[in-house]
Write a protein that holds these residues in place. Sequence first.
Motif, PDB file in Angstrom:
ATOM      1  N   UNK A   1      -2.316 -22.622 -31.529  1.00  0.00           N
ATOM      2  CA  UNK A   1      -0.875 -22.352 -31.520  1.00  0.00           C
ATOM      3  C   UNK A   1      -0.114 -23.616 -31.125  1.00  0.00           C
ATOM      4  N   UNK A   2      -0.563 -24.261 -30.060  1.00  0.00           N
ATOM      5  CA  UNK A   2       0.086 -25.494 -29.610  1.00  0.00           C
ATOM      6  C   UNK A   2       0.034 -26.557 -30.708  1.00  0.00           C
ATOM      7  N   UNK A   3      -1.096 -26.625 -31.407  1.00  0.00           N
ATOM      8  CA  UNK A   3      -1.255 -27.606 -32.477  1.00  0.00           C
ATOM      9  C   UNK A   3      -0.310 -27.305 -33.638  1.00  0.00           C
ATOM     10  N   UNK A   4      -0.112 -26.033 -33.956  1.00  0.00           N
ATOM     11  CA  UNK A   4       0.860 -25.670 -34.996  1.00  0.00           C
ATOM     12  C   UNK A   4       2.256 -26.157 -34.614  1.00  0.00           C
ATOM     13  N   UNK A   5       2.641 -25.911 -33.371  1.00  0.00           N
ATOM     14  CA  UNK A   5       3.967 -26.360 -32.926  1.00  0.00           C
ATOM     15  C   UNK A   5       4.093 -27.875 -33.023  1.00  0.00           C
ATOM     16  N   UNK A   6       3.067 -28.588 -32.572  1.00  0.00           N
ATOM     17  CA  UNK A   6       3.089 -30.050 -32.650  1.00  0.00           C
ATOM     18  C   UNK A   6       3.145 -30.507 -34.103  1.00  0.00           C
TER      19      UNK A   6
END
Length: 194
Positions: free
Chosen positions: A86-91
């Motif tokens: 999820x964090x990687x998608x946001x980044x």
Amino acid sequence: MARSKKDQIAQGALKAFAQYGYSDTTMDAIAEVAQVAKGTLYYHFSTKEELFLYVIERGVKMLIDSVDSVMKRGHVPLDQRMIGVLDEHLRFFSEHRELCLLLLSFFTGDEQRDQMIGKLLAGYFSTMEKYWTELKQAGHVAEEADVWTLVSALFGMAGITVLRKHFRKERATEADERTLRLLLAGVLRGEPQS
């Protein structure tokens, strides 16, 4: 490292498609945004559609590679890797906002083109569905949760959050990340269920 002409064209095309939309983007506009001669553009891409598909395919591959890099962190528990995804998608979407816009608006009205783009995105979705299925089989996901829906929701909630911020001239914040993590945590289980 210097970009190749093909990379320069692809980056310019991405900006042009995101700014003008597929229908209103011309090869002339792409050449102008990419700062290349029309002859150079046509040397690498014979049609706007070919270039559009190249840009989407390249972007989807980057997204898959980005997600894979998080999921292959073997020392991190599987449920925590999904929070990392999820964090990687946001980044990723924050750093590639034009691509995010194209991926979230891939229904162009041209059925053939939409099907081709859908096939390109299918690689991303099948990769994510594989990871979520593994999580569910390991007991890290609520039994009643549907994997297909989870994958679609993750893609949409990260992408739409970034786009809404983009239109407000803002970046995704820690509060956005915490909120999305809370939504995701609703289906994740820290310890496998017996």
